[in-house]
Design an enzyme around this catalytic site. Sequence first.
Site, PDB file in Angstrom:
ATOM      1  N   ARG A 235       9.800   4.787  24.690  1.00 34.17           N
ATOM      2  CA  ARG A 235      10.392   4.786  23.363  1.00 34.17           C
ATOM      3  C   ARG A 235      11.483   5.850  23.315  1.00 34.17           C
ATOM      4  O   ARG A 235      11.320   6.945  23.869  1.00 34.17           O
ATOM      5  CB  ARG A 235       9.334   5.070  22.285  1.00 34.17           C
ATOM      6  CG  ARG A 235       8.369   3.915  22.044  1.00 34.17           C
ATOM      7  CD  ARG A 235       9.069   2.738  21.389  1.00 34.17           C
ATOM      8  NE  ARG A 235       8.166   1.623  21.095  1.00 34.17           N
ATOM      9  CZ  ARG A 235       7.931   0.608  21.898  1.00 34.17           C
ATOM     10  NH1 ARG A 235       8.516   0.577  23.096  1.00 34.17           N
ATOM     11  NH2 ARG A 235       7.126  -0.372  21.543  1.00 34.17           N
ATOM     12  N   GLU A 264      18.729   2.542  17.705  1.00 27.70           N
ATOM     13  CA  GLU A 264      19.191   1.322  18.369  1.00 27.70           C
ATOM     14  C   GLU A 264      19.659   0.313  17.317  1.00 27.70           C
ATOM     15  O   GLU A 264      18.952   0.083  16.338  1.00 27.70           O
ATOM     16  CB  GLU A 264      18.066   0.724  19.219  1.00 27.70           C
ATOM     17  CG  GLU A 264      17.610   1.643  20.335  1.00 27.70           C
ATOM     18  CD  GLU A 264      16.410   1.092  21.113  1.00 27.70           C
ATOM     19  OE1 GLU A 264      15.900   0.001  20.734  1.00 27.70           O
ATOM     20  OE2 GLU A 264      15.993   1.741  22.082  1.00 27.70           O
ATOM     21  N   HIS A 283      17.640  -1.870  25.812  1.00 28.40           N
ATOM     22  CA  HIS A 283      16.239  -2.148  25.482  1.00 28.40           C
ATOM     23  C   HIS A 283      15.866  -3.558  25.944  1.00 28.40           C
ATOM     24  O   HIS A 283      15.273  -4.348  25.193  1.00 28.40           O
ATOM     25  CB  HIS A 283      15.995  -1.990  23.978  1.00 28.40           C
ATOM     26  CG  HIS A 283      14.554  -1.704  23.650  1.00 28.40           C
ATOM     27  ND1 HIS A 283      14.161  -0.961  22.563  1.00 28.40           N
ATOM     28  CD2 HIS A 283      13.399  -2.068  24.273  1.00 28.40           C
ATOM     29  CE1 HIS A 283      12.846  -0.873  22.514  1.00 28.40           C
ATOM     30  NE2 HIS A 283      12.358  -1.547  23.543  1.00 28.40           N
TER      31      HIS A 283
END
Length: 325
Positions: A235, A264, A283
């Site tokens: 994370r 993000e 991601h």
Amino acid sequence: MAKYKVVITDHEYKSIENERRILEPLGVDLQDYQYKDTENILRVAKDADAIIVQYAKMPRELVEQLDHCRIIARYATGFDGIDLDACTDKGIYFCNVSDYCREEVSTHTLALLLEMARRVSRYNAWTHSGKWYSMPGIQHSLRNQVIGVISFGRIARSFIDKVKPLCDNIWVNDKYVSEEEMRQYGVEPKSLEEIYKNADYISVHCPLTEETRHMFNRETFRKMKDTAVLINVSRGPVVSEQDLCEALDTGQIGGAALDVLETEPPAPDHPLFQYENVIITPHTAWYSEESQAVLQSTPAEDIARVLRGERPLNVVNKEVFDRLG
């Protein structure tokens, strides 16, 4: 009239046909939205029997106002942003997708490690610019270097399996796993301090909790070798990006490979984009068509179990079992 109401607060998928296929035969009215704010979520889900979230948060003030909800399921392995205690107090199961994308994330982590170790993309750019000889920089064989792994869960173990043939020194820290179990797996249990001080690469796989938030910070980077590379596929907020930039500016560490960021998507002028010794992927470590199918199906399957009067399989707040009996 539908027997049950299930609300999807938000998602990034082109289709929710998997969810419809699983839930609609049970008499579910499946409602699909793109809401992340508390006001709109309450407006559409206050009377829902179940809720599926992706990026939306579930703070206590929202959870306490859910009148009929029996289960909240999330399109993710993590549970940051979810008030688990509030769910338990309200008698609501919170379920994640506990085991998916193991192969994808571990393979992506290996790809980041090999890129930082072998610099394939930089060599490619070098030759495409018309050069051939004397690309600057020093490389070392992985065989005798130290790879530190933070956490010893499913994905971390899959990564370890992939890297074992390449490296003889794999050090692991996970306070929830016994040293004996780690040694039986063929890795060395080490303290965080030992990993910070000695690892050439540190691969982060831990969940985001209050304890792990910004665990990689100014003080951590000062302990690391000035050639060390940080790899984060867990994370974003596990790493303080401000302190990481400072460490890169001052040469305290050798580089970073990140699949996740604190915010993000990042701003186009994010400072981490300026470094040649930093790799950032969007991601996507989790992604394959197969893993996405599992990701979308699992929350619906657990909701279906609850609506049938069964226990869900992927419960995070297991204390709720005592409350529900």
